[in-house]
Structures are given as C-alpha cells and as structure tokens.
Design a protein around this motif. Sequence first.
Motif, PDB file in Angstrom:
ATOM      1  N   MET A  18       0.819  -1.214   0.000  1.00  0.00           N
ATOM      2  CA  MET A  18       0.000   0.000   0.000  1.00  0.00           C
ATOM      3  C   MET A  18       0.853   1.264   0.000  1.00  0.00           C
ATOM      4  O   MET A  18       0.458   2.283  -0.569  1.00  0.00           O
ATOM      5  CB  MET A  18      -0.955   0.002   1.198  1.00  0.00           C
ATOM      6  N   ALA A  19       2.036   1.219   0.618  1.00  0.00           N
ATOM      7  CA  ALA A  19       2.943   2.378   0.569  1.00  0.00           C
ATOM      8  C   ALA A  19       3.379   2.636  -0.865  1.00  0.00           C
ATOM      9  O   ALA A  19       3.475   3.789  -1.298  1.00  0.00           O
ATOM     10  CB  ALA A  19       4.147   2.144   1.468  1.00  0.00           C
ATOM     11  N   LEU A  22       0.350   4.172  -2.602  1.00  0.00           N
ATOM     12  CA  LEU A  22       0.150   5.545  -2.135  1.00  0.00           C
ATOM     13  C   LEU A  22       1.205   6.474  -2.717  1.00  0.00           C
ATOM     14  O   LEU A  22       0.901   7.605  -3.105  1.00  0.00           O
ATOM     15  CB  LEU A  22       0.173   5.596  -0.607  1.00  0.00           C
ATOM     16  N   GLU A  23       2.438   5.992  -2.809  1.00  0.00           N
ATOM     17  CA  GLU A  23       3.489   6.822  -3.393  1.00  0.00           C
ATOM     18  C   GLU A  23       3.192   7.140  -4.860  1.00  0.00           C
ATOM     19  O   GLU A  23       3.371   8.273  -5.311  1.00  0.00           O
ATOM     20  CB  GLU A  23       4.837   6.126  -3.279  1.00  0.00           C
ATOM     21  N   LEU A  25       0.248   7.308  -6.247  1.00  0.00           N
ATOM     22  CA  LEU A  25      -0.868   8.253  -6.282  1.00  0.00           C
ATOM     23  C   LEU A  25      -0.425   9.662  -5.909  1.00  0.00           C
ATOM     24  O   LEU A  25      -0.790  10.635  -6.575  1.00  0.00           O
ATOM     25  CB  LEU A  25      -1.980   7.783  -5.341  1.00  0.00           C
ATOM     26  N   VAL A  26       0.350   9.776  -4.835  1.00  0.00           N
ATOM     27  CA  VAL A  26       0.772  11.104  -4.371  1.00  0.00           C
ATOM     28  C   VAL A  26       1.658  11.779  -5.401  1.00  0.00           C
ATOM     29  O   VAL A  26       1.445  12.942  -5.769  1.00  0.00           O
ATOM     30  CB  VAL A  26       1.492  11.001  -3.008  1.00  0.00           C
ATOM     31  N   PHE A  58       5.347   6.594   4.426  1.00  0.00           N
ATOM     32  CA  PHE A  58       4.065   5.947   4.147  1.00  0.00           C
ATOM     33  C   PHE A  58       4.044   4.529   4.716  1.00  0.00           C
ATOM     34  O   PHE A  58       3.064   4.100   5.309  1.00  0.00           O
ATOM     35  CB  PHE A  58       3.796   5.895   2.641  1.00  0.00           C
ATOM     36  N   ILE A  62       1.432   3.284   7.665  1.00  0.00           N
ATOM     37  CA  ILE A  62       0.476   2.213   7.368  1.00  0.00           C
ATOM     38  C   ILE A  62       0.744   1.000   8.253  1.00  0.00           C
ATOM     39  O   ILE A  62      -0.192   0.346   8.728  1.00  0.00           O
ATOM     40  CB  ILE A  62       0.514   1.856   5.871  1.00  0.00           C
TER      41      ILE A  62
END
Length: 85
Positions: A18-19, A22-23, A25-26, A58, A62
């Motif tokens: 998920m990190a 998320l990276e 996406l960010v 991240f 998480i």
Amino acid sequence: MKRALNRAMIVGWPAFLMAGILEMLVFSLVDPGQLHWFGGAPLELEPSAIYTLAFFVFWVVIAIAGGITQLLGASASEINSRSFR
C-alpha cells in the motif's frame, strides 16, 4: 518467536504494497521539485531522495495502523499471555 514473525509479516507486507500504491498516487499529483518546508524554504533534496523518504514514511504510518488493528482485534487474554508475542 514464529508467531511474532508471522504477525509482523501480516502487517508489514500489505503495508509495503500500500505504501507503493500511495506513493504512485501522491507523486502523480505532486512534483517533488516544488515541495517546500513549512517555513517556505525549498527542500534541498534530490527527487529520488524525496521519493525514498516518502515511501518509508508511508510504509511506517500504514504499518503502525496495521499493528494497532492487530492489537485491537486481539482479546485481553491473548494480549496478556505469551502467545500474542
């Protein structure tokens, strides 16, 4: 010890995945070259360093959330016994 390692993997591996997501996406929305500290000074880091630091932040956040979820899902007798560790 095997139980503790199993719990760590149950939390750590999904947090790692998920990190990464998320990276992506960010940093599809944020240019690391345009980042500034809270006082307004620009970050004096290479973009690859910003990507790396952000990934680890991240991942840790998480993983902490997953660890808290593990604790909240355990019964009081599990937490107080040696089997939870």
